[in-house]
Design an enzyme around this catalytic site. Sequence first.
Site, mmCIF file in Angstrom:
data_model
loop_
_atom_site.group_PDB
_atom_site.id
_atom_site.type_symbol
_atom_site.label_atom_id
_atom_site.label_comp_id
_atom_site.label_asym_id
_atom_site.label_seq_id
_atom_site.Cartn_x
_atom_site.Cartn_y
_atom_site.Cartn_z
ATOM 1 N N ARG A 229 33.899 45.627 41.529
ATOM 2 C CA ARG A 229 33.891 44.946 40.935
ATOM 3 C C ARG A 229 33.716 43.863 40.695
ATOM 4 N NH1 ARG A 229 39.081 47.107 42.895
ATOM 5 N NH2 ARG A 229 40.563 48.622 41.470
ATOM 6 N N LYS A 254 42.119 42.090 42.082
ATOM 7 C CA LYS A 254 43.087 42.858 40.999
ATOM 8 C C LYS A 254 43.754 42.234 41.950
ATOM 9 C CE LYS A 254 43.025 46.351 37.678
ATOM 10 N NZ LYS A 254 42.665 47.545 37.284
ATOM 11 N N HIS A 328 31.935 47.353 35.488
ATOM 12 C CA HIS A 328 32.281 48.005 35.353
ATOM 13 C C HIS A 328 31.981 49.972 34.933
ATOM 14 C CE1 HIS A 328 37.468 47.730 36.825
ATOM 15 N NE2 HIS A 328 37.454 49.231 35.918
ATOM 16 N N ARG A 331 30.844 50.786 37.950
ATOM 17 C CA ARG A 331 32.030 51.327 39.144
ATOM 18 C C ARG A 331 32.395 52.927 38.322
ATOM 19 N NH1 ARG A 331 36.298 49.612 41.523
ATOM 20 N NH2 ARG A 331 38.811 50.394 41.511
ATOM 21 N N HIS A 354 41.632 51.762 44.763
ATOM 22 C CA HIS A 354 42.537 52.302 44.317
ATOM 23 C C HIS A 354 44.190 51.593 45.102
ATOM 24 C CE1 HIS A 354 40.786 53.692 40.542
ATOM 25 N NE2 HIS A 354 40.382 52.417 40.208
ATOM 26 N N TYR A 363 39.289 59.818 36.857
ATOM 27 C CA TYR A 363 37.856 60.121 36.240
ATOM 28 C C TYR A 363 37.327 61.964 36.369
ATOM 29 C CZ TYR A 363 37.073 55.252 37.454
ATOM 30 O OH TYR A 363 37.576 54.112 37.924
#
Length: 390
Positions: A229, A254, A328, A331, A354, A363
């Site tokens: 990120r 995050k 992003h 990513r 994640h 995704y």
Amino acid sequence: MHSLLISLAAPPEKRCISSIAPSEFLNAKMGLDFLEEVYEITAFRNLPRNLAICARAVNVLTDYQQHGIILAKAKRKVHVFHPQFQTVFQNYLDQRQAEGFAADTIQSAAIYLDRFSDYLHSRGIQRIQDLHDNLVLGFIQTFTNYSPAVIHCTLCALRTFFHYLFQQRLTPKDYAYIVPRDGYRSRTKVPSAYPKEDVQKLLQCVDRGNPKGKRDYAILLLAARLGLRAQDICDLTFEHVKWEKNTIEIIQAKTEKPMILPLLEDIGLALIDYLKYARPDCTTTNAIFLRLIPPIGKLEAPTLHSIVTHYLRKAGIKIVDGKRHGPHALRHSLASALLEEKTPLPVISEILGHTRTASTSVYLQIDIQQLRNCALTPPPFDWNKGEEVF
């Protein structure tokens, strides 16, 4: 012309008035080109203070050139509610501020409460204690022209406000429980992924023969190859790069969860090239990626967005409306490429950092090949056969 802009955008002690001798009229495009070339500014939201001052200086100059006046700087609107609600609404906003909520969050809440104040006043309500179910539901029915995002934020703001009113004993019950749920968060958006060929074009268009190119190439590789990120790239320090183990070990900004990623060969070489030949000497920060022009300091996440956008355009990659075009997006592109290679979801989830595999499952919407495998052949239909009559 650049000497004029540099003179006006520079700090007072570095200005050189004698250099102001423009040979052509300044226009807005020249100002934007200057900001992008010298200060790497392509987006004007959430700029650090020093860059905001530079952008403001150029905008003032172009305004004066075109209009003959210096336009007033836009100020944050101060919301004044109808007198009968002013004290209650302002006390609520003050409490939110005391609880540490961001200024933008409080400003948004003020906008929604401003609309609610107007609605109550139009219905002749003189005290917040006179609130009732039909008024709440009636106000919600006025949202028809708002976007789903605005509706969702307004409903959330109302629930929080109604909780506050009940806790302060200003209403006989908590009206938050009659505010409907809109399911906005459950509407997953299709990730913005670019094909592998476009990502490769993006990397190849970087000129690594200068300090900026060396720095930007390393940043792009971290986003495209590892899916880091923007904030994690900006926060990257020398301690995070474990050369002896060929790993990058960070605490994600995050999720605040640790993550260990491989230090791939091309990333390692790009980092060495940047650190050895391009990174400015700086004793005030241990961050790896720095601004290349004074004031030297750590890069901020909005700057990374500008960097990716710049090279997407330079590579001739079309940016369609509504599609992300920052770190992003790279990513997302990595996740898409891993899916094409039939990488299991738990592995992709670990690579992207994640905390839940469910976050990665979004995704699946962009795995075109696998979606094709799920397609069903429609049953045959005889168009010439008439309907049976009973």
